[in-house]
Write an enzyme that holds these catalytic residues in place. Structure first.
Site, PDB file in Angstrom:
ATOM      1  N   TYR A   1       0.919  -1.280   0.086  1.00 32.65           N
ATOM      2  CA  TYR A   1      -0.234  -0.085  -0.144  1.00 32.65           C
ATOM      3  C   TYR A   1       0.994   1.301  -0.101  1.00 32.65           C
ATOM      4  CZ  TYR A   1       1.052   0.982   4.759  1.00 32.65           C
ATOM      5  OH  TYR A   1       1.597   1.616   6.073  1.00 32.65           O
TER       6      TYR A   1
ATOM      7  N   ARG B   1       7.242   4.710  -4.808  1.00 27.72           N
ATOM      8  CA  ARG B   1       7.688   3.633  -3.857  1.00 27.72           C
ATOM      9  C   ARG B   1       6.423   2.562  -4.028  1.00 27.72           C
ATOM     10  NH1 ARG B   1       7.480   6.110   2.351  1.00 27.72           N
ATOM     11  NH2 ARG B   1       5.263   6.180   1.852  1.00 27.72           N
TER      12      ARG B   1
ATOM     13  N   HIS C   1      -0.878 -20.979  -0.320  1.00 21.82           N
ATOM     14  CA  HIS C   1       0.213 -19.857  -0.221  1.00 21.82           C
ATOM     15  C   HIS C   1       0.996 -19.503  -1.667  1.00 21.82           C
ATOM     16  CE1 HIS C   1      -0.276 -21.334   3.852  1.00 21.82           C
ATOM     17  NE2 HIS C   1       0.914 -20.617   4.150  1.00 21.82           N
TER      18      HIS C   1
ATOM     19  N   LYS D   1       6.529  -1.672   1.747  1.00 20.90           N
ATOM     20  CA  LYS D   1       5.070  -1.132   2.542  1.00 20.90           C
ATOM     21  C   LYS D   1       4.265  -2.217   2.225  1.00 20.90           C
ATOM     22  CE  LYS D   1       3.337   3.465   3.191  1.00 20.90           C
ATOM     23  NZ  LYS D   1       3.311   3.664   4.648  1.00 20.90           N
TER      24      LYS D   1
ATOM     25  N   GLU E   1      12.745   3.030  14.084  1.00 24.54           N
ATOM     26  CA  GLU E   1      11.614   4.012  13.494  1.00 24.54           C
ATOM     27  C   GLU E   1      10.270   3.907  14.376  1.00 24.54           C
ATOM     28  OE1 GLU E   1      10.005   3.039   9.493  1.00 24.54           O
ATOM     29  OE2 GLU E   1      10.086   0.671  10.191  1.00 24.54           O
TER      30      GLU E   1
ATOM     31  N   LEU F   1      11.179   1.915   6.909  1.00 24.10           N
ATOM     32  CA  LEU F   1      10.715   2.295   5.633  1.00 24.10           C
ATOM     33  C   LEU F   1      11.195   3.529   5.158  1.00 24.10           C
ATOM     34  CD1 LEU F   1       8.082   1.724   3.688  1.00 24.10           C
ATOM     35  CD2 LEU F   1       6.881   3.443   4.927  1.00 24.10           C
TER      36      LEU F   1
HETATM   37  N1  PLP Z   1       7.599   4.160   8.892  1.00 26.02           N
HETATM   38  C1  PLP Z   1       6.798   3.387   9.143  1.00 26.02           C
HETATM   39  C2  PLP Z   1       6.544   1.917   9.636  1.00 26.02           C
HETATM   40  C3  PLP Z   1       5.284   4.032   8.492  1.00 26.02           C
HETATM   41  O1  PLP Z   1       4.193   3.289   8.512  1.00 26.02           O
HETATM   42  C4  PLP Z   1       5.476   5.397   7.872  1.00 26.02           C
HETATM   43  C5  PLP Z   1       4.338   5.599   7.447  1.00 26.02           C
HETATM   44  O2  PLP Z   1       3.314   5.245   7.335  1.00 26.02           O
HETATM   45  C6  PLP Z   1       6.532   5.959   7.887  1.00 26.02           C
HETATM   46  C7  PLP Z   1       7.782   5.306   8.421  1.00 26.02           C
HETATM   47  C8  PLP Z   1       6.847   7.155   7.222  1.00 26.02           C
HETATM   48  O3  PLP Z   1       6.738   7.057   5.873  1.00 26.02           O
HETATM   49  P1  PLP Z   1       6.035   8.417   4.993  1.00 26.02           P
HETATM   50  O4  PLP Z   1       6.927   9.486   5.453  1.00 26.02           O
HETATM   51  O5  PLP Z   1       6.420   8.086   3.790  1.00 26.02           O
HETATM   52  O6  PLP Z   1       4.581   8.563   5.609  1.00 26.02           O
END
Ligand code: PLP
Length: 284
Positions: free
Chosen positions: A33, A52, A102, A143, A175, A199
């Site tokens: 997503y 992305r 699977h 993602k 993060e 991410l």
């Molecule tokens: N890390 C995670 C696990 C996230 O779910 C998100 C945003 O949904 C981010 C970092 C930040 O990403 P972005 O700046 O692209 O929203």
């Protein structure tokens, strides 16, 4: 309508839409997503989010159901049907529809899109964090829909009156549950490298660009929990929040020692958002 749902060519009121039971997203979370903020019907940093999204799909060998241009056009068409002017656009591809097995079914992904109202973030508000062991898998750069540890961590944060949970693997901060986490120390912006443990946030990229523009040195390196607690400022970034300052971590006061530098960075990224979207009012 205030919120819209779309699934494989059909659209309607978000809360009225349904998906088939055999969508692989339902029983495997087999999908990817992305999400972006829209103001005045402009989807902020859309190209970066679409790139992305396609990268995530490619890494999971999910067959796109359309091209990048087609997806952008669809999102821009759908947004015209929604009344609200401050929205979160969310879109996902799941690996098709078939009885549970699977191995991959043939054919392209199922496309699901939602638009729902969200307020424009007050970038200058301070938030509180909790820390939480990072028990996720080793593909956090993709993602995917599989967000159970993130969901649980966000819930723990909420229960403790906090806005976000900060993951750490041992002593290393990775993060947030739905954000990237950075620190300012001695005038330097320090952030975890964009490897497989985090991410590659788009708001993170924009903060890095802002640092470059403002002459703020950057270190992309792992930092520790001790460094987090000792930081001059802590920044939490995501598409919907852009880059928030932090006042407490695990109930201990944190940050607040370089307010001018923090504001300089926030002014830069919020200014870019306002210029791109035409957002004029003060943040809500
Ligand atoms: N890390 C995670 C696990 C996230 O779910 C998100 C945003 O949904 C981010 C970092 C930040 O990403 P972005 O700046 O692209 O929203």
């Amino acid at each position: 309508m205030d919120a819209l749902g779309y699934y494989n060519g059909k659209w309607g009121l978000l809360d009225d839409m349904t998906v088939p039971m055999n969508d692989r997203g339902l029983y495997f979370g087999d999908g990817v997503y992305d999400a972006a903020v829209c103001v005045n019907r402009i989807i902020f940093t859309l190209d970066e989010h679409i790139d992305r999204f396609f990268t995530s799909a490619g890494l999971l060998e999910i067959e796109p159901s359309c091209s990048k241009e087609e997806l952008k056009t669809l999102l821009r068409d759908l947004i015209q049907k929604v009344d609200n002017h401050s929205l979160l656009a969310y879109w996902q591809w799941t690996r098709g529809t078939s009885r549970r097995d699977h191995t991959f079914p043939p054919g392209p992904a199922n496309l699901l899109i939602t638009f729902k109202p969200i307020p424009v973030s007050d970038i200058y508000r301070k938030i509180k964090l909790i820390t939480c062991e990072d028990t996720r898998f080793l593909h956090c750069n993709i993602k995917t829909l599989n967000l159970i540890p993130n969901v649980l961590a966000a819930q723990r944060a909420k229960e403790q009156g906090c806005k976000e949970a900060v993951f750490h693997r041992g002593e290393i901060v990775t993060e947030g549950a739905h954000s990237n986490v950075h620190i300012l120390k001695g005038g330097v912006f320090i952030t975890h490298p964009a490897d497989n443990l985090i991410l590659r946030g788009i708001a993170r990229s924009h903060l890095l660009t802002a640092c470059k523009k403002l002459g703020i040195p950057v270190e992309e390196r792992p930092f520790t929990l001790a460094e987090l607690f000792d930081a001059d400022e802590i920044l939490v970034s995501s598409t919907s929040t852009m880059g928030l300052g932090v006042e407490a971590v695990d109930n201990k006061p944190a940050g607040g020692k370089a307010p001018e530098l923090l504001k300089k960075l926030q002014d830069e990224v919020f200014g870019e958002f306002c210029a791109a979207t035409g957002w004029k009012s003060d943040p809500l």
